[in-house]
Motif scaffolding. Structure first.
Motif, PDB file in Angstrom:
ATOM      1  N   ASP A 111       2.356  -2.594  -0.879  1.00 40.81           N
ATOM      2  CA  ASP A 111       2.504  -1.235  -0.154  1.00 40.81           C
ATOM      3  C   ASP A 111       1.513  -1.492   1.143  1.00 40.81           C
ATOM      4  N   LEU A 128      -2.923   5.451   0.325  1.00 38.37           N
ATOM      5  CA  LEU A 128      -1.917   5.187  -0.758  1.00 38.37           C
ATOM      6  C   LEU A 128      -1.914   6.151  -2.102  1.00 38.37           C
ATOM      7  N   SER A 129      -0.673   6.177  -2.644  1.00 36.23           N
ATOM      8  CA  SER A 129      -0.491   6.935  -3.869  1.00 36.23           C
ATOM      9  C   SER A 129      -0.701   6.022  -5.017  1.00 36.23           C
ATOM     10  N   ILE A 183      -4.219   2.962  -8.085  1.00 34.80           N
ATOM     11  CA  ILE A 183      -3.575   1.925  -7.357  1.00 34.80           C
ATOM     12  C   ILE A 183      -3.795   0.764  -7.924  1.00 34.80           C
ATOM     13  N   ARG A 187       5.928  -6.478  -4.726  1.00 36.67           N
ATOM     14  CA  ARG A 187       5.551  -5.518  -3.663  1.00 36.67           C
ATOM     15  C   ARG A 187       4.353  -5.393  -3.340  1.00 36.67           C
ATOM     16  N   GLN A 206       0.944   2.860  -6.206  1.00 32.69           N
ATOM     17  CA  GLN A 206       1.304   2.000  -5.289  1.00 32.69           C
ATOM     18  C   GLN A 206       0.529   0.508  -5.228  1.00 32.69           C
ATOM     19  N   VAL A 207       0.658  -0.647  -4.564  1.00 34.00           N
ATOM     20  CA  VAL A 207       0.251  -1.796  -4.607  1.00 34.00           C
ATOM     21  C   VAL A 207      -0.713  -2.052  -3.392  1.00 34.00           C
ATOM     22  N   LEU A 208      -1.831  -2.417  -3.778  1.00 29.39           N
ATOM     23  CA  LEU A 208      -2.579  -2.902  -2.349  1.00 29.39           C
ATOM     24  C   LEU A 208      -3.263  -4.215  -2.673  1.00 29.39           C
ATOM     25  N   ARG A 219       0.976  -1.502   8.048  1.00 27.79           N
ATOM     26  CA  ARG A 219       0.698  -1.350   6.870  1.00 27.79           C
ATOM     27  C   ARG A 219      -0.619  -2.081   6.347  1.00 27.79           C
ATOM     28  N   THR A 232       3.327 -10.419  -7.675  1.00 28.59           N
ATOM     29  CA  THR A 232       3.859  -8.692  -7.350  1.00 28.59           C
ATOM     30  C   THR A 232       5.057  -9.167  -6.570  1.00 28.59           C
TER      31      THR A 232
END
Ligand SMILES: NC(=O)c1ccc[n+]([C@@H]2O[C@H](COP(=O)([O-])OP(=O)(O)OC[C@H]3O[C@@H](n4cnc5c(N)ncnc54)[C@H](OP(=O)(O)O)[C@@H]3O)[C@@H](O)[C@H]2O)c1
Length: 303
Positions: free
Chosen positions: A209, A141-142, A169, A207, A145-147, A232, A205
Motif C-alpha cells: 500500500d 496507513l491504517s 500495519i 499488495r 495495510q502493507v508497508l 504512495r 505479498t
C-alpha cells in the motif's frame, strides 16, 4: 571555560575534521548547554561535510561542528528556561553541533533520559526517531495495510518498522543478506534488496500500500512499481526522487515522537538499534565507517 569540539572549516573528506579547543558555547533564550555524554553519527554528517545537501537545504556556515543527536547533562541554562535544571540528564537534538564536549540544544528538542537507558543509546535516537515518525504520519496507513520499508536494517528503518508494526500495519523490510534475521526479529518480513527486488517482494505479498524509502539507494523505479504509484512512495534520501515524481521528506522536529519512542523503549515494547561506540578522537573513522557501511548499527562518539 574551554572544551573540545570536532569541527571542519572547509568541505572535504574525513581529513578536514579536526579536534579543537574552543570557548564553551553559551545558551541563548530557550536553550540549555549540555555536558555531552554521547553524540551519534548520521549519514547527514559526512554528506554535509562533503558539500552534498538535502535538496532545498541551506549551505552551513563554516566552521561546522557536526552531529545532530545528543545525550548529556544540563550544565547551563539560557534565559527563560524552566523545563530543565542544571544536572538533569536529557537526550534529543542539538543546535549547532553535538560531536563535542559541550553542546547547545533548544529545550523543546529535549526529553528526560530514563536512568535505565544507556548514554550511548540515548545519544543515537533523535534524528532516526523524528524522521521515522514524520514519514509514517505522512503515509497515513491504517491497520491491516502493507508497508514496504526499504532499508529496514538501518537506523531510520528499524524505528519505522517497529512503529508501523505497533500500529497494526504489516511490514515488509528490505535489507542486505546479512541483516535478514535482524529484520525478521523486529516482526517484519525480510526481503533482500538489489536486482530482482520486485519479484522477491511479490513472492511474499500480493499488495504493497505504500513504500518508505529509508535507504536512498537501489532502484526507485522498482519501489514505485511495487507501490503502484509514485504518490504512495516517500523517500528521505534518494537523489532521483524528482525524476520519479516521488516526494522527498526532510526537516521537522522531535517534539512528540522522541518522548513516545523513549517511553516504548522503557516499557520494553520497542528496541533501539545496536550502537557501536567510538571515542571523540576517532570521529573521522566513525564518519567513514558510516559512509562505507563497513560497520553496521548506530555509530556513536563519546567525549
Ligand atoms: N531526509 C531526512 O530527514 C533524513 C533523516 C535521516 C536520514 N536520512 C537519510 O536516510 C538514509 C538512511 O539513514 P540511516 O541513518 O537509517 O542510515 P543507515 O543506518 O546507514 O541505514 C542504511 C540502510 O540502507 C540499506 N542499504 C545499504 N545499501 C543499500 C542498497 N544498495 N540498496 C538498498 N538499501 C541499501 C542498509 O541495509 P544493510 O545495512 O542491510 O546493507 C540500511 O538498511 C541516509 O541516506 C540518510 O542520509 C534522511
Amino acid at each position: 571555560m574551554t572544551s573540545r569540539a570536532v569541527q571542519y572549516a572547509r568541505y572535504g573528506g574525513p581529513e578536514v575534521l579536526e579536534l579543537v579547543e574552543r570557548e564553551d558555547p553559551q545558551p541563548g533564550p530557550g536553550q540549555v548547554r549540555l555536558a555531552v555524554r554521547a553524540a551519534s553519527v548520521n549519514p547527514a554528517d559526512w554528506k554535509l561535510r562533503t558539500g552534498a545537501f538535502t535538496p532545498g537545504a541551506e549551505a552551513p556556515e563554516h566552521p561546522v561542528v557536526p552531529g545532530f543527536d545528543v545525550a548529556g547533562t544540563v550544565d547551563a541554562l539560557g534565559e527563560g528556561v524552566t523545563a530543565f535544571g542544571v544536572g538533569d540528564e536529557v537526550l534529543g537534538a542539538a543546535s549547532g553541533g553535538a560531536q563535542a564536549e559541550k553542546a547547545l540544544a533548544d529545550v523543546t528538542a529535549l526529553v528526560a533520559k530514563p536512568a535505565a537507558l544507556s548514554w550511548e543509546v540515548a545519544g543515537s535516537l533523535a534524528t532516526i526517531v523524528a524522521t521515522a515518525y514524520r514519514v509514517l504520519e505522512r503515509l497515513a496507513l491504517s491497520p491491516g495495510q502493507v508497508l514496504l520499508v526499504h532499508g529496514a536494517s538501518g537506523g531510520v528503518g528499524v524505528v519505522a518498522a517497529q512503529v508501523a508494526l505497533a500500529r497494526g500495519i504489516t511490514v515488509i523490510g528490505t535489507a542486505s543478506e546479512r541483516h535478514q534475521d535482524d529484520v525478521r526479529a523486529l516482526g517484519a518480513t525480510p526481503v533482500v534488496y538489489g536486482d530482482g527486488l520486485v519479484d522477491r517482494v511479490r513472492e511474499v505479498t500480493d499488495r504493497v500500500d505504500a513504500v518508505f524509502d529509508a535507504a536512498g539507494k537501489g532502484s526507485l523505479a522498482d519501489l514505485v512499481a511495487l507501490a503502484g504509484s509514485p504518490d504512495r512512495v516517500i523517500t528521505i534520501a534518494h537523489p532521483d526522487a524528482a525524476d520519479h515524481g516521488v516526494a522527498f521528506s526532510s526537516g521537522g522536529s522531535v517534539e512528540g515522537s522522541l518522548a513516545e519512542f523513549v517511553g516504548q523503549l522503557e516499557a520494553g515494547t520497542f528496541r533501539a538499534p545496536e550502537v557501536v561506540v567510538y571515542p571523540l578522537e576517532q570521529v573521522a573513522q566513525a564518519q567513514e565507517d558510516n559512509r562505507t557501511g563497513a560497520v553496521s548499527g548506530k555509530l556513536v562518539v563519546t567525549p
